[in-house]
Enzyme design. Structure first.
Site, PDB file in Angstrom:
ATOM      1  CG  HIS A 172      -1.952  -0.959   1.344  1.00 35.94           C
ATOM      2  ND1 HIS A 172      -2.159  -1.756   2.456  1.00 35.94           N
ATOM      3  CD2 HIS A 172      -2.936  -1.295   0.465  1.00 35.94           C
ATOM      4  CE1 HIS A 172      -3.216  -2.534   2.244  1.00 35.94           C
ATOM      5  NE2 HIS A 172      -3.704  -2.278   1.040  1.00 35.94           N
ATOM      6  CB  CYS A 273      -3.107  -2.173   9.182  1.00 39.77           C
ATOM      7  SG  CYS A 273      -1.914  -1.996   7.897  1.00 39.77           S
TER       8      CYS A 273
END
Length: 284
Positions: A172, A273
């Site tokens: 990401h 996250c």
């Protein structure tokens, strides 16, 4: 637009989720490393993380139960992007993760947020690809997030500019960067990370300061600006990334809180996250 920065980093609530036992064998991983996850250690790490949010920082924490049929469900950030009163329920890039959004949607509905759902079948977006700077959004175009996902995000948050950044390595965008404060981007020192930063700088009307750390993974931190606490930065521990931690120690006006993430990193988990942070205005 100048006033948009005023509340940057202010949070009242966090949504987190428990770790299922299935994480150990079935969680997705991009790294070639087959290092075994120690479930007990991973759960202890996660409990410590949640405890920091709840007790040390005083956030109201909504803890969703783990679901064994969703091995990656602890990584709640990918299921929603929240900014102001609006929550965009994403459509994660990995098909096996799409059901994770259901519990997140219910939790955010319970907080009276305006819910926008990404339902188009050709759109994908993981929250881990979304960097909100307080002024604008950068969206990583990665293995998990595509252009259509970025367009729907732009539509959901019309007050802010949205720019896309190619993520050529790593899972990401936030695998190698995050915000370290108002106008401060924490960035890894690898070539792909530095290239991505250059693109962000070229696309923005704003000048950002940068804090470069030797380790890309250490560049994923959680910044908050809280009443009575001021600037707070949750970052990885000296045990994991000693050289990067020395760089964080230069942030003299931040409360620095090291948080261990040794186990979850084996399945691509970073600090951001594991929570969705929300600034909920008091009902008057």
């Amino acid at each position: 637009m100048a006033g948009l920065m005023a509340g940057f980093g202010h949070y009242t609530h966090a949504v987190v989720r428990g770790i299922p036992a299935s994480l150990v064998k079935e969680a997705l991983r991009t790294s070639a490393s087959e290092a075994d996850v120690d479930l007990d250690k991973a759960r202890r790490e996660h409990e410590a993380y949640v405890e920091v949010l709840r007790t040390r920082l005083g956030l109201e924490v909504l803890e969703l139960p783990a679901d064994e049929s969703m091995p990656d469900c602890v990584f709640v950030e990918d299921a929603a992007v929240v900014c102001g009163d609006t929550a965009l329920i994403t459509r994660p890039g990995a098909e096996s993760r799409r059901r994770e959004t259901e519990a997140m949607k219910e939790a955010l509905k319970g907080l009276d947020l305006n819910i926008v759902e990404m339902t188009e079948e050709n759109a994908t977006l993981d929250g881990g690809d979304v960097l909100f700077t307080g002024r604008e959004f950068f969206v990583g175009l990665s293995k998990r997030t595509n252009q259509r996902g970025a367009e729907i995000l732009a539509d959901a948050f019309k007050d802010y500019a949205v720019s896309t950044v190619p993520v050529l390595e790593g899972l990401h965008l936030k695998s190698f960067c995050s915000m370290g404060g108002p106008g401060l981007i924490v960035i890894g020192s690898s070539e792909p990370a530095q290239k991505a930063l250059k693109i962000m700088q070229q696309m923005s009307d704003h000048r950002y300061d940068k804090l470069t750390v030797p380790d890309d993974l250490a560049a994923n931190c959680i910044y908050m600006n809280l009443p009575d606490k001021g600037h707070v930065l949750l970052h990885s521990t000296a045990d994991e990334f000693p050289e990067s931690v020395k760089v964080f120690e230069k942030l003299k006006d931040h409360m620095l809180i090291p948080v261990s993430n040794k186990e979850k990193v084996k399945v691509d988990g970073a600090l951001t996250c594991c929570s969705v942070l929300i600034n909920k205005k008091a009902n008057i």
